[in-house]
Design a protein around this motif. Structure first.
Motif, short mmCIF file in Angstrom:
data_model
loop_
_atom_site.label_atom_id
_atom_site.label_comp_id
_atom_site.label_asym_id
_atom_site.label_seq_id
_atom_site.Cartn_x
_atom_site.Cartn_y
_atom_site.Cartn_z
N VAL A 162 -15.51 -58.78 -31.04
CA VAL A 162 -15.11 -58.38 -32.50
C VAL A 162 -14.94 -57.06 -32.75
CG1 VAL A 162 -15.72 -60.70 -33.49
CG2 VAL A 162 -17.24 -58.89 -33.90
N TYR A 163 -15.86 -56.22 -32.22
CA TYR A 163 -15.82 -54.84 -32.54
C TYR A 163 -14.53 -54.21 -31.38
CZ TYR A 163 -16.67 -49.86 -32.59
OH TYR A 163 -16.64 -48.43 -32.68
N LYS A 164 -14.55 -54.64 -30.43
CA LYS A 164 -13.39 -54.21 -29.55
C LYS A 164 -12.15 -54.57 -30.18
CE LYS A 164 -16.32 -54.49 -25.36
NZ LYS A 164 -16.62 -55.23 -24.06
N ILE A 165 -11.93 -55.88 -30.58
CA ILE A 165 -10.77 -56.24 -31.22
C ILE A 165 -10.27 -55.50 -32.58
CG2 ILE A 165 -9.23 -58.23 -32.23
CD1 ILE A 165 -10.93 -60.11 -30.45
N VAL A 166 -11.20 -55.36 -33.31
CA VAL A 166 -10.94 -54.53 -34.65
C VAL A 166 -10.46 -53.03 -34.56
CG1 VAL A 166 -11.80 -53.92 -36.87
CG2 VAL A 166 -12.19 -56.40 -35.96
N SER A 167 -11.32 -52.55 -33.53
CA SER A 167 -11.21 -50.83 -33.23
C SER A 167 -9.94 -50.84 -32.39
CB SER A 167 -12.66 -50.70 -32.56
OG SER A 167 -12.96 -51.15 -31.11
N THR A 168 -9.41 -51.54 -31.65
CA THR A 168 -8.28 -51.12 -30.86
C THR A 168 -7.07 -51.90 -30.92
OG1 THR A 168 -8.94 -52.90 -29.08
CG2 THR A 168 -10.11 -50.83 -29.16
N LYS A 169 -7.07 -52.96 -31.87
CA LYS A 169 -5.87 -53.63 -32.08
C LYS A 169 -5.55 -53.74 -33.52
CE LYS A 169 -6.45 -56.62 -27.95
NZ LYS A 169 -5.16 -56.06 -27.34
N PHE A 170 -4.15 -54.00 -33.76
CA PHE A 170 -3.80 -54.03 -35.18
C PHE A 170 -4.13 -55.37 -35.73
CE2 PHE A 170 -0.76 -55.07 -38.61
CZ PHE A 170 -0.96 -54.29 -39.33
N THR A 171 -4.96 -55.44 -36.84
CA THR A 171 -5.40 -56.78 -37.39
C THR A 171 -5.14 -56.52 -38.94
OG1 THR A 171 -7.60 -55.84 -37.72
CG2 THR A 171 -7.12 -57.13 -35.72
N ILE A 172 -4.84 -57.89 -39.40
CA ILE A 172 -4.82 -57.40 -41.13
C ILE A 172 -5.82 -58.44 -41.64
CG2 ILE A 172 -2.34 -57.19 -41.10
CD1 ILE A 172 -1.82 -60.22 -41.25
N ARG A 173 -6.19 -58.11 -43.17
CA ARG A 173 -7.05 -58.92 -43.66
C ARG A 173 -6.50 -59.58 -44.88
NH1 ARG A 173 -12.41 -55.24 -44.28
NH2 ARG A 173 -10.72 -53.79 -44.75
N ARG A 174 -6.96 -60.37 -45.54
CA ARG A 174 -6.44 -61.03 -46.80
C ARG A 174 -6.70 -60.11 -48.11
NH1 ARG A 174 -7.67 -66.95 -47.54
NH2 ARG A 174 -5.86 -66.80 -48.94
N LYS A 175 -5.78 -60.04 -48.98
CA LYS A 175 -5.84 -59.39 -50.40
C LYS A 175 -6.77 -58.22 -50.35
CE LYS A 175 -4.94 -64.09 -52.20
NZ LYS A 175 -5.06 -64.90 -53.23
N THR A 176 -6.43 -57.38 -49.54
CA THR A 176 -7.51 -56.15 -49.65
C THR A 176 -7.27 -55.36 -50.75
OG1 THR A 176 -5.76 -54.89 -48.27
CG2 THR A 176 -7.35 -55.90 -47.00
N GLN A 177 -6.48 -55.62 -51.56
CA GLN A 177 -6.21 -54.64 -52.73
C GLN A 177 -7.20 -54.97 -53.95
OE1 GLN A 177 -4.39 -57.03 -52.11
NE2 GLN A 177 -3.53 -58.56 -53.64
N PHE A 178 -8.10 -56.27 -53.84
CA PHE A 178 -9.16 -56.37 -54.62
C PHE A 178 -10.42 -55.76 -54.37
CE2 PHE A 178 -6.24 -60.00 -55.11
CZ PHE A 178 -6.21 -60.11 -56.57
N GLY A 179 -10.23 -54.93 -53.22
CA GLY A 179 -11.88 -54.39 -52.96
C GLY A 179 -12.87 -55.20 -52.54
#
Length: 266
Positions: free
Chosen positions: A234-251
């Motif tokens: 998970v660290y290798k993917i998140v740190s090296t590839k473009f990923t998105i998360r849901r509704k990050t504007q809510f903090g």
């Protein structure tokens, strides 16, 4: 925001002040407060605390069966009822289209195939969970390893957590769910009418060193691991590839990442 002893006893005091103590009398609230307060004492730094996270690799979900297999793996072991009415439906993990999953990511040029693609969705086990702040009894709380879990015995059914969660990741038992369990698993507790429930991150499997059931059934579509470990997938993917998360504007800082466009993560 994990709960320490002082915070727990403060919340217990709120429950008493609200006049809710009577509803807990039958389950021995005095004993539960004492044991639970001890449980939430801050642990010594003997072991490095994990930071559990999940990556959803959409390239691995090519058919409806790929998604159904994951959902059914969760439903079966966690005694999730199969309701006929969508109003009464209980969901721990399910699928939705791109526009509902990423409602804040408007793109008028998005390919129609992507718009209609079913995305696996669940509780995001947020770093800063709004549900935990909203719960008046501490029924939902965040563990030190990042898993947002629940003590169903302490849920009073106020549904404040449901209103606070921006992901719609919680369900309410308007009816007794037990008659609607198709394959009863005696090793996992059932819930009652009037209780909110959600994905608990398969805490019971993590304690045995196992993967969450959904990750195990996903054939590599759900990659679960320790984000604080630089050697983890998970660290290798998140740190090296473009990923998105849901509704990050809510903090809330979700701990579920989506790898869209795929590619071999190994």
């Amino acid at each position: 925001m994990s709960i320490n002893r002082r915070q727990f006893l403060k919340r217990a005091g709120v429950v008493t002040a609200l006049g809710l103590g009577g509803s807990f009398a039958t389950i021995g609230i005095g004993d539960r407060l004492a044991s639970a307060a001890s449980e939430y004492e801050e642990a010594p730094n003997a072991d490095k605390i994990k930071h559990w996270a999940m990556v959803v690799d959409m390239s691995k979900f090519k058919t409806e069966e790929d998604i159904n297999r994951v959902i059914q793996s969760c439903d079966k072991i966690h005694n999730i009822p199969q309701m006929d009415s969508s109003k009464d439906e209980i969901k721990w993990i399910w699928s939705d289209d791109y526009e509902h999953t990423f409602a804040d990511s408007e793109n008028e040029y998005l390919d129609e195939t992507m718009k209609k693609m079913p995305f696996i969705v669940m509780c995001n086990h947020c770093e800063n969970p709004a549900c935990v702040r909203a719960c008046p009894t501490g029924a939902t709380f965040k563990r030190e390893d990042g898993i947002v879990t629940m003590d169903f015995h302490r849920c009073i059914g106020c549904r404040f957590c449901m209103g606070a969660c921006p992901f719609g990741a919680r369900s309410f038992n308007f009816r007794d769910p037990r008659p609607f369990i198709k394959d009863f698993n005696p090793n996992f507790p059932t819930r009652t009418q009037g209780v909110v429930e959600k994905c608990l991150g398969c805490y019971e499997r993590l304690e045995k060193g196992e993967q969450p059931a959904c990750a195990e059934a996903s054939n590599g579509g759900l990659i679960f691991g320790d984000l604080s470990d630089q050697n983890s997938d998970v660290y290798k993917i998140v740190s090296t590839k473009f990923t998105i998360r849901r509704k990050t504007q809510f903090g809330t800082q979700p701990n579920v990442y989506y790898l869209v466009g795929g590619g071999d993560h190994a």
